[in-house]
Write a protein that holds these residues in place. Structure first.
Motif, short mmCIF file in Angstrom:
data_model
loop_
_atom_site.label_atom_id
_atom_site.label_comp_id
_atom_site.label_asym_id
_atom_site.label_seq_id
_atom_site.Cartn_x
_atom_site.Cartn_y
_atom_site.Cartn_z
N THR A 92 17.52 -40.98 3.88
CA THR A 92 17.38 -42.21 3.10
C THR A 92 15.93 -42.69 3.02
O THR A 92 15.63 -43.67 2.34
CB THR A 92 18.22 -43.35 3.72
N ASN A 135 15.50 -47.09 5.32
CA ASN A 135 16.48 -47.28 4.25
C ASN A 135 16.11 -48.52 3.42
O ASN A 135 16.85 -49.49 3.34
CB ASN A 135 17.89 -47.42 4.83
N GLY A 189 15.90 -48.71 0.26
CA GLY A 189 16.75 -48.84 -0.92
C GLY A 189 17.86 -49.84 -0.67
O GLY A 189 18.17 -50.68 -1.52
N ALA A 190 18.46 -49.78 0.53
CA ALA A 190 19.56 -50.70 0.88
C ALA A 190 19.05 -52.13 1.03
O ALA A 190 19.79 -53.09 0.80
CB ALA A 190 20.23 -50.25 2.17
N ALA A 191 17.77 -52.29 1.42
CA ALA A 191 17.21 -53.64 1.55
C ALA A 191 16.90 -54.25 0.19
O ALA A 191 17.04 -55.46 -0.02
CB ALA A 191 15.95 -53.58 2.40
N ALA A 211 18.17 -53.15 -2.99
CA ALA A 211 19.22 -53.10 -4.03
C ALA A 211 19.93 -54.45 -4.25
O ALA A 211 20.13 -54.85 -5.40
CB ALA A 211 20.23 -52.00 -3.70
N PRO A 212 20.28 -55.20 -3.19
CA PRO A 212 20.95 -56.49 -3.44
C PRO A 212 20.06 -57.47 -4.21
O PRO A 212 20.57 -58.26 -5.01
CB PRO A 212 21.24 -57.02 -2.03
N GLU A 261 19.23 -43.64 -2.80
CA GLU A 261 20.14 -44.45 -1.99
C GLU A 261 20.33 -45.83 -2.61
O GLU A 261 21.45 -46.28 -2.84
CB GLU A 261 19.55 -44.56 -0.58
N GLY A 269 22.28 -45.95 -5.98
CA GLY A 269 23.73 -45.89 -5.80
C GLY A 269 24.29 -47.23 -5.40
O GLY A 269 25.33 -47.67 -5.92
N ILE A 270 23.60 -47.90 -4.48
CA ILE A 270 24.07 -49.21 -4.02
C ILE A 270 24.02 -50.23 -5.16
O ILE A 270 24.96 -51.01 -5.36
CB ILE A 270 23.22 -49.70 -2.81
N ASP A 278 26.87 -49.75 -7.48
CA ASP A 278 28.10 -50.20 -6.79
C ASP A 278 28.24 -51.71 -6.83
O ASP A 278 29.29 -52.25 -7.19
CB ASP A 278 28.06 -49.78 -5.31
N ILE A 279 27.15 -52.41 -6.47
CA ILE A 279 27.20 -53.88 -6.40
C ILE A 279 27.48 -54.45 -7.79
O ILE A 279 28.35 -55.31 -7.96
CB ILE A 279 25.87 -54.48 -5.85
N SER A 339 30.97 -53.95 -9.02
CA SER A 339 31.94 -54.88 -8.41
C SER A 339 31.78 -56.29 -8.99
O SER A 339 32.70 -57.10 -8.93
CB SER A 339 31.78 -54.91 -6.89
N ASP A 340 30.60 -56.57 -9.58
CA ASP A 340 30.40 -57.86 -10.26
C ASP A 340 30.85 -57.80 -11.72
O ASP A 340 30.71 -58.78 -12.46
CB ASP A 340 28.92 -58.28 -10.21
#
Lengths: 340, 147
Positions: free
Chosen positions: A156, A204, A206-208, A210-211, A241, A244-245, A248-249, A252-253
């Motif tokens: 990642t 990681n 990307g995970a930080a 993406a939101p 990474e 993709g997140i 996904d987020i 879901s919205d």
């Protein structure tokens, strides 16, 4: 959900842009598209920090040269980089007698700079520049380990792009800048909120981020604008990474962007071949991809309508060691190609 | 995505591709073994030069340290370590690389405030806690043998 979209009062065009890049980037899919490159990333300098400054100096000089723009005609420049005290910009742009605003937006600086330049151009006929850079060798040293340290990275992890981009925006009526059939126009802007979802893994990012990007994009589309309107939704440096997140987020919205989403961090390298794990990152990542690829395609008419979201992980090694998490940010610009 | 931070972190951790642990372990086992075999060979070589067992062992370590620093200096060590991981990190070669790479990196800041102040940035904790553990071990050993 609240949205705070800024619509400029004047027609703000990106009249010129330039990109400077290092060896790994030159070996990537956009090799040959950058304006200036140096295979070893030194750019004739003794230290990596000076090399980064030199990249910014070259990028702005090149953008002005390409657009036939005189230093005296630029009203302000907004610039930043990843280094402490933004030394890349401070030293690199000291040659230019242009009013200077230093920024820190982590990897979102290209979008933040363009946004502030556009806002400044919005109130009167003006010409403003946005410049940014990152350098693998100076960033690695500051944020991670010494360059020659022998460690392993998880899948990642991302690689800081050696690159600098300069953009010159104008709200003047006269037709100026780079020769092209179409001209990129900044139609709308949406500054991001700082979003911290509790990620503390420095490998990681990307995970930080993406939101934060998802928050800005969702706010933008919640205004009633259609997801299918833009040809492309371009994020700065989420990597594989984070991309993709993000999808996904947003799914879901209720916003499916997967068919038109691309990420500069994924585009800039031949990831598997070059062993770049999740992809590229850094201020220079989105800056050089925007200049050398996206804006170029808008100018030639291949792409008409782009949503650009500059993403940044507002990470500090110091606060991370103290137990803090990594906040992210995403600044959005809607850039549309219009006939000159 | 309407979830709290804890759930988000779990989701992000779960979807993140993990490091290939078995592949890394095999690489580390083989490369670490090779380095130790080289060390053993070096010890034999130094004994042939007339050194006794203890001194030859020490010289074998010195030779490995020299080799690791040389490879770090010419920019090869990190390319090897990318694959070998703990295989090069755990033996004395990893320690040598941690110090040499810090020294190379901070040279531009001068020999006092750069190299002098930052050479042990990575190795420092190992030295501090290694020596501390040694002191504790020594005290326990002293208590057991004397009392």
């Amino acid at each position: 959900m609240e949205n705070r979209i800024i619509i400029p009062e004047r027609r703000i065009r990106i009249i010129s842009s330039a990109s400077v890049a290092g060896g790994d980037e030159e070996n990537g899919p956009f090799g040959g598209s950058f304006d200036i490159t140096d295979v070893n990333g030194r750019f004739g300098m003794e230290t990596w920090e000076k090399s980064e400054s030199e990249m910014q100096r070259l990028a702005l000089g090149c953008a002005m040269r390409k657009g036939g723009i005189d230093v005296d005609s630029v009203d302000a420049m907004f610039a930043g980089d990843l280094l402490n005290q933004c030394v890349g910009s401070n030293y690199g742009l000291s040659d230019y007698r242009i009013p200077y605003f230093g920024l820190y937006g982590a990897c979102s600086t290209a979008a933040e700079g363009m946004m502030l330049a556009a806002i400044m151009c919005s109130s009167a006929p003006r010409r403003c520049a946005a410049v940014t850079s990152s350098h693998y060798c100076s960033a690695e040293r500051q944020f991670r380990y010494p360059l020659e340290y022998g460690g392993q990275r998880p899948p990642t992890a991302q690689w800081t792009v050696t690159g600098s981009g300069a953009f010159i925006l104008s709200s003047e009526d006269e037709d100026c800048g780079e020769e092209s059939e179409y001209t990129p126009v900044v139609k709308e802007m949406l500054p991001g909120f700082v979003v911290d979802r509790g990620i503390n893994d420095v490998n990681n990012m990307g995970a930080a981020m993406a939101p934060a990007a998802a928050d800005t994009i969702a706010r933008y589309f919640s205004s009633g604008r259609d997801v299918k309107e833009p040809d492309m939704i371009v994020t700065g440096d989420l990597g594989r990474e984070g991309s993709g997140i993000l999808c996904d987020i947003l799914a879901s919205d209720g916003y499916d962007i997967s068919d038109r989403h691309v990420d500069c961090g994924v585009l800039i390298y031949n990831i598997d071949e070059a062993d770049k794990h999740s992809g590229g990152s850094g201020c220079g990542c989105s800056a050089v991809v925007m200049s050398a690829h996206i804006l170029k395609n808008i100018r030639s008419g291949v792409i008409k309508d782009v949503l650009f979201i500059g993403t940044g992980a507002l990470m500090s090694p110091l606060t991370l060691n103290q137990g803090s998490t990594i906040p992210g940010i995403g600044h959005l610009l809607r850039i549309v190609g219009e006939k000159r | 995505m309407n979830i709290d931070n804890k759930t988000y972190k779990k989701y992000a951790d779960a979807r993140a591709k993990k490091s290939p642990i078995w592949k890394n372990c095999i690489w580390a086992f083989c490369s670490g073994g090779i380095i130790c075999s080289i060390g053993h060979f070096l010890r034999g070589m130094w004994m042939r030069f007339g050194l006794n067992g203890d001194n030859a062992g020490m010289m074998a370590s010195v030779t490995l340290i020299f080799a690791a620093i040389l490879l770090t200096g010419i920019g090869v060590f990190d390319n090897i370590a990318k694959h070998t991981g703990a295989g090069t990190l755990v033996p004395i070669t990893g320690f040598a690389n941690a110090i040499a790479s810090s020294a190379i990196d901070t040279r531009s800041e001068g020999y006092v405030l750069g190299v002098g102040a930052k050479i042990f940035t990575i190795a420092g904790p190992v030295i501090l806690y290694g020596i501390s553990a040694g002191v504790v071990y020594g005290l326990i050993y002293f208590a057991i043998t004397v009392i």
